[in-house]
Every structure is written in C-alpha cells, then in structure tokens.
Enzyme design. Sequence first.
Site, short mmCIF file in Angstrom:
data_model
loop_
_atom_site.label_atom_id
_atom_site.label_comp_id
_atom_site.label_asym_id
_atom_site.label_seq_id
_atom_site.Cartn_x
_atom_site.Cartn_y
_atom_site.Cartn_z
N HIS A 3 0.83 -1.21 0.00
CA HIS A 3 0.00 0.00 0.00
C HIS A 3 0.87 1.26 0.00
CE1 HIS A 3 -3.24 -2.75 1.28
NE2 HIS A 3 -4.06 -1.84 0.79
N HIS A 4 0.23 2.37 -0.33
CA HIS A 4 0.82 3.71 -0.31
C HIS A 4 1.37 4.05 1.09
CE1 HIS A 4 -2.86 5.12 1.78
NE2 HIS A 4 -3.41 4.15 1.08
N LYS A 9 -0.69 5.11 4.44
CA LYS A 9 -1.58 4.18 5.16
C LYS A 9 -1.17 4.08 6.62
CE LYS A 9 -3.87 -0.29 4.81
NZ LYS A 9 -5.17 0.31 5.18
N1 LIG Z 1 -12.76 -0.81 2.84
C1 LIG Z 1 -12.23 -0.34 1.71
O1 LIG Z 1 -12.60 -0.75 0.60
C2 LIG Z 1 -11.18 0.70 1.82
C3 LIG Z 1 -10.80 1.15 3.05
N2 LIG Z 1 -9.92 2.17 3.17
C4 LIG Z 1 -9.71 2.64 4.54
O2 LIG Z 1 -10.48 3.83 4.70
C5 LIG Z 1 -9.84 4.72 5.63
C6 LIG Z 1 -9.68 6.08 4.97
O3 LIG Z 1 -8.84 5.99 3.87
P1 LIG Z 1 -8.44 7.29 3.02
O4 LIG Z 1 -9.64 8.01 2.56
O5 LIG Z 1 -7.45 6.82 2.04
O6 LIG Z 1 -7.71 8.16 4.17
P2 LIG Z 1 -7.51 9.75 4.24
O7 LIG Z 1 -6.47 9.97 5.29
O8 LIG Z 1 -7.27 10.27 2.87
O9 LIG Z 1 -8.92 10.30 4.75
C7 LIG Z 1 -9.34 10.20 6.07
C8 LIG Z 1 -10.11 11.47 6.39
O10 LIG Z 1 -10.66 11.38 7.69
C9 LIG Z 1 -10.62 12.69 8.25
N3 LIG Z 1 -10.79 12.71 9.70
C10 LIG Z 1 -9.88 12.96 10.68
N4 LIG Z 1 -10.47 12.93 11.89
C11 LIG Z 1 -11.77 12.68 11.68
C12 LIG Z 1 -12.89 12.53 12.53
N5 LIG Z 1 -12.81 12.63 13.87
N6 LIG Z 1 -14.07 12.24 11.96
C13 LIG Z 1 -14.21 12.14 10.63
N7 LIG Z 1 -13.19 12.27 9.77
C14 LIG Z 1 -11.99 12.54 10.29
C15 LIG Z 1 -9.28 13.22 7.80
O11 LIG Z 1 -9.25 14.63 7.90
P3 LIG Z 1 -7.86 15.40 8.18
O12 LIG Z 1 -7.00 15.10 6.98
O13 LIG Z 1 -8.28 16.80 8.33
O14 LIG Z 1 -7.29 14.79 9.44
C16 LIG Z 1 -9.24 12.73 6.36
O15 LIG Z 1 -9.79 13.65 5.46
C17 LIG Z 1 -8.54 4.01 6.02
O16 LIG Z 1 -8.75 3.30 7.22
C18 LIG Z 1 -8.31 3.01 4.88
O17 LIG Z 1 -7.57 1.90 5.30
C19 LIG Z 1 -9.37 2.77 2.10
C20 LIG Z 1 -9.67 2.34 0.85
C21 LIG Z 1 -10.60 1.27 0.59
O1 LIG Z 2 -5.72 2.28 3.16
C1 LIG Z 2 -6.01 1.95 1.99
O2 LIG Z 2 -5.72 2.65 1.01
C2 LIG Z 2 -6.74 0.69 1.77
N1 LIG Z 2 -7.23 0.09 2.81
C3 LIG Z 2 -8.01 -1.09 2.83
C4 LIG Z 2 -7.30 -2.16 3.62
O3 LIG Z 2 -6.70 -1.86 4.67
O4 LIG Z 2 -7.37 -3.34 3.23
C5 LIG Z 2 -8.48 -1.51 1.47
C6 LIG Z 2 -7.56 -1.19 0.33
O5 LIG Z 2 -6.57 -2.17 0.25
C7 LIG Z 2 -6.98 0.20 0.40
#
Ligand SMILES: NC(=O)C1=CN([C@@H]2O[C@H](COP(=O)(O)OP(=O)(O)OC[C@H]3O[C@@H](n4cnc5c(N)ncnc54)[C@H](OP(=O)(O)O)[C@@H]3O)[C@@H](O)[C@H]2O)C=CC1
Ligand SMILES: O=C(O)C1=N[C@H](C(=O)O)C[C@H](O)C1
Length: 234
Positions: free
Chosen positions: A131-132, A135
């Site tokens: 992953h990037h 993460k």
């Molecule tokens: N299940 C799936 O298919 C996938 C899951 N994921 C998971 O999703 C999650 C998010 O990923 P991603 O979007 O890439 O992460 P990002 O870090 O890009 O986004 C997370 C966001 O949450 C915000 N945040 C911080 N504190 C709070 C709070 N108290 N309440 C609500 N939002 C808040 C952050 O804001 P700020 O930057 O201002 O702190 C940020 O904008 C990760 O856990 C990732 O592993 C990701 C891709 C696919």
């Molecule tokens: O953090 C991510 O980006 C992703 N998170 C999920 C995971 O933890 O499996 C899903 C996806 O792989 C991208």
Amino acid sequence: MKIALVGYGKMGKIIGEIAEKKGHEIVARLNETPTAVNLNKPDVVIEFSNPEVAFENIKICLENQIPVVCGTTGWLDRKSEIEEIAKQNHTAFLYGSNFSLGVNLFFALNEKLAALMKDFPEYQIQMEEIHHTQKKDAPSGTAITLAEGIIKNDSRFSSWKLEETNESELGIFAVREDEVPGTHSIFYRSEVDEIEIKHTAYNRNGFAVGAVIAAEWIVGKTGNFSMQDVLFSK
Ligand SMILES: NC(=O)C1=CN([C@@H]2O[C@H](COP(=O)(O)OP(=O)(O)OC[C@H]3O[C@@H](n4cnc5c(N)ncnc54)[C@H](OP(=O)(O)O)[C@@H]3O)[C@@H](O)[C@H]2O)C=CC1
Ligand SMILES: O=C(O)C1=N[C@H](C(=O)O)C[C@H](O)C1
C-alpha cells in the site's frame, strides 16, 4: 438517497463523486466528529476516516439510528461492541475491509484454495500486501480478512502475525510504496515450485463504487452485515 460522508479524504471524495453521478445527494462532508446536527439528516452514513476515530464516529451515527457503511480499517478489535450498538438501536451496520467486487471474489477464491491446500503440507504459505506510504494501519484490513479465510479453512493455522512466521502462524508482510492503491498476494511455496494468487487495484474507484452499492443496499434494513451479504446473498 441522502448520504453523509464521515471522513472526506482520499476515499470520501471519490465516493461523493460517484454517489452524485448516481443521483444521490451528499448532505454532509465531515472531517470531524459527527453530531446529530452536522450529519444533516442523512438516510445513510458512509464512514472512511482513520483507525483512531472510527469507533466513536460509528457509535454516534448508530445511536442516532442512522445506518452506517464503514470502510475504515485498523479498529476491528471493537467491532462486536459496534454490532451490539446497532442491534440496541434497531438500525444497521455494514463493515467491509475492502468494498471492491474484485477483492470480494478474491476472498472467495482464497478460501477455496486454502481448503484445497490444507492437505499438502509441502507448501508453505505466506501473504504480502503493498500500500501507499500514507496508510496508517498494518497489516491491511484486506490482508486480515484473507488471513481469517485461510485460518477458517486450514486447521494448521490458528492466527496470523505481521512479518514473522512459524508453523502455526500465518505470516503477513506489509510493504509501503509511494502511490500503490492496494495489492494483495498469497504465495504457496514448495521446494520445487510456487502457486501465487494476486489482486491488484489499479485505482480507488472499485472501493468507492462498492461502498455506494453497499449504502444503497443497507437503507431500510436492520442488523449487521458484510459486503458478502450485498454481493452474494439472494
Ligand atoms: N474498505 C475499503 O474498501 C477501503 C478502506 N480504506 C480505509 O479507509 C480509511 C480512509 O482511507 P483514506 O480516505 O485513504 O484516508 P484519508 O487519510 O485520505 O482520509 C481520512 C479522512 O478522515 C478525516 N478525519 C480525521 N479525523 C476525523 C474525525 N474525527 N471524523 C471524521 N473524519 C476525520 C481526515 O481529515 P484530516 O485530513 O483533516 O485529518 C481525512 O480527510 C482508512 O482506514 C483506509 O484503510 C481505504 C480504501 C478502501
Ligand atoms: O488504506 C487503503 O488505502 C486501503 N485500505 C483497505 C485495507 O486496509 O485493506 C483496502 C484497500 O486495500 C486500500
């Protein structure tokens, strides 16, 4: 459908665009703790935030009797508490470690392969996720689901472990590289050959499309669900 996005980062933004293209209305885009006021009366919440805040965010939404679709990984030791809260509040919760169709098919393939390979101990099993670098959690939620699928089907394994392995622990190697959206590989290695199954996400769109489909599916339901229920239940 009215959707509140809790967590408006990389995933929240793509989910919002896809949901709007499908005709849904985004009533809140939050990067802060949700409240009854700032959620703005949605039909459903899609929660993609971070491991530290996800539990509290989901709890608040469920206590306001709003169904939640959650993709945030790294907080799952408290999932059973959330499932209880969903039940008590007569609403719905759906967690997916990975919402893409491809990975959910890969989960099923992984379980079938594990059931076949359990009778061939000459093959050592190992998993790798890439992953990037932004993460926050390791191993990925997807890798944990894959490991659980192997443990369920192969009694040689009772748990998984990050990076190291011994006979009863399944080793997961977590690699972090610049912009990788998510790659998962499972290797079965013998002295003479190797079997590998691999899923590579080219971008984040598959995750986002799946999350919107899950949100459409959960509205009007009560209980605790997974993406397998959305994609494979009749
Ligand atoms: N299940 C799936 O298919 C996938 C899951 N994921 C998971 O999703 C999650 C998010 O990923 P991603 O979007 O890439 O992460 P990002 O870090 O890009 O986004 C997370 C966001 O949450 C915000 N945040 C911080 N504190 C709070 C709070 N108290 N309440 C609500 N939002 C808040 C952050 O804001 P700020 O930057 O201002 O702190 C940020 O904008 C990760 O856990 C990732 O592993 C990701 C891709 C696919
Ligand atoms: O953090 C991510 O980006 C992703 N998170 C999920 C995971 O933890 O499996 C899903 C996806 O792989 C991208």
